[in-house]
Design a protein around this motif. Structure first.
Motif, PDB file in Angstrom:
ATOM      1  N   UNK A 227      13.741  18.797 -10.028  1.00  0.00           N
ATOM      2  CA  UNK A 227      12.489  18.117 -10.361  1.00  0.00           C
ATOM      3  C   UNK A 227      11.915  18.591 -11.694  1.00  0.00           C
ATOM      4  N   UNK A 228      12.649  19.483 -12.369  1.00  0.00           N
ATOM      5  CA  UNK A 228      12.187  20.031 -13.654  1.00  0.00           C
ATOM      6  C   UNK A 228      10.771  20.583 -13.535  1.00  0.00           C
ATOM      7  N   UNK A 229      10.532  21.325 -12.468  1.00  0.00           N
ATOM      8  CA  UNK A 229       9.186  21.810 -12.186  1.00  0.00           C
ATOM      9  C   UNK A 229       9.213  23.259 -11.726  1.00  0.00           C
ATOM     10  N   UNK A 230       8.257  24.027 -12.222  1.00  0.00           N
ATOM     11  CA  UNK A 230       8.028  25.392 -11.763  1.00  0.00           C
ATOM     12  C   UNK A 230       6.710  25.410 -10.997  1.00  0.00           C
ATOM     13  N   UNK A 231       6.631  26.274  -9.996  1.00  0.00           N
ATOM     14  CA  UNK A 231       5.440  26.359  -9.161  1.00  0.00           C
ATOM     15  C   UNK A 231       4.894  27.779  -9.154  1.00  0.00           C
ATOM     16  N   UNK A 232       3.609  27.878  -8.876  1.00  0.00           N
ATOM     17  CA  UNK A 232       2.981  29.171  -8.625  1.00  0.00           C
ATOM     18  C   UNK A 232       2.128  29.011  -7.378  1.00  0.00           C
ATOM     19  N   UNK A 233       2.586  29.593  -6.281  1.00  0.00           N
ATOM     20  CA  UNK A 233       1.828  29.570  -5.039  1.00  0.00           C
ATOM     21  C   UNK A 233       0.932  30.791  -5.005  1.00  0.00           C
ATOM     22  N   UNK A 234      -0.354  30.545  -4.881  1.00  0.00           N
ATOM     23  CA  UNK A 234      -1.344  31.618  -4.963  1.00  0.00           C
ATOM     24  C   UNK A 234      -2.096  31.711  -3.643  1.00  0.00           C
ATOM     25  N   UNK A 235      -1.993  32.852  -3.004  1.00  0.00           N
ATOM     26  CA  UNK A 235      -2.686  33.102  -1.747  1.00  0.00           C
ATOM     27  C   UNK A 235      -3.729  34.204  -1.920  1.00  0.00           C
ATOM     28  N   UNK A 236      -4.649  34.264  -0.972  1.00  0.00           N
ATOM     29  CA  UNK A 236      -5.683  35.300  -0.985  1.00  0.00           C
ATOM     30  C   UNK A 236      -6.347  35.388  -2.349  1.00  0.00           C
ATOM     31  N   UNK A 237      -6.747  34.252  -2.856  1.00  0.00           N
ATOM     32  CA  UNK A 237      -7.340  34.218  -4.179  1.00  0.00           C
ATOM     33  C   UNK A 237      -8.658  34.987  -4.215  1.00  0.00           C
ATOM     34  N   UNK A 238      -8.892  35.614  -5.359  1.00  0.00           N
ATOM     35  CA  UNK A 238     -10.080  36.425  -5.561  1.00  0.00           C
ATOM     36  C   UNK A 238     -10.810  35.936  -6.800  1.00  0.00           C
TER      37      UNK A 238
END
Length: 132
Positions: free
Chosen positions: A78-89
């Motif tokens: 998909x020519x895509x990079x992801x950043x999954x962010x949990x427990x955001x502050x």
């Protein structure tokens, strides 16, 4: 050349999650080493996470401040990079940028993946705001 567009930012509360995406409309996404950086108001841009292209395996690298909370991944189909962010502050509030380039061999990637000067191609950024 890479043409990068970020998406997925927004306003969330502390403890929430978000997933950012970085899409490349060029034709050589799989060849690129990719990274996320962020810039908070009044601060310099800083490294967040990086993912190597397939020639050096599935290497990933994280800033200490996000280890265990953020996960970088890529889907070359998909020519895509992801950043999954949990427990955001609230301290995660920043404009998030994706970057791309070819860093060379694995030793160079290990040494330079977190250095913004290693990357020629950048997206326009997406705002992430975390309220307390």
């Amino acid at each position: 050349q890479a043409r990068l567009v970020e998406s997925g930012g927004g306003l969330v509360q502390a403890g929430d999650s978000l997933r950012l995406a970085c899409a490349d409309s060029g034709e050589t996404f799989s060849r690129y080493d990719m990274a996320w950086f962020r810039q908070a108001p009044g601060k310099e841009r800083e490294f967040v996470a990086a993912t190597a292209n397939g020639r050096i395996g599935s290497g990933t690298k994280y800033a200490d401040s996000v280890k265990g909370r953020f996960t970088v991944s890529r889907d070359n189909t998909k020519s895509t990079m992801y950043l999954s962010m949990n427990s955001l502050q609230p301290a995660d509030t920043a404009v998030y940028y994706c970057a791309a380039d070819r860093l060379g061999n694995s030793a160079r990637w290990e040494r330079y993946a977190g250095d913004q000067r290693s990357y020629e191609y950048w997206g326009q950024g997406t705002q992430v705001t975390v309220s307390s």
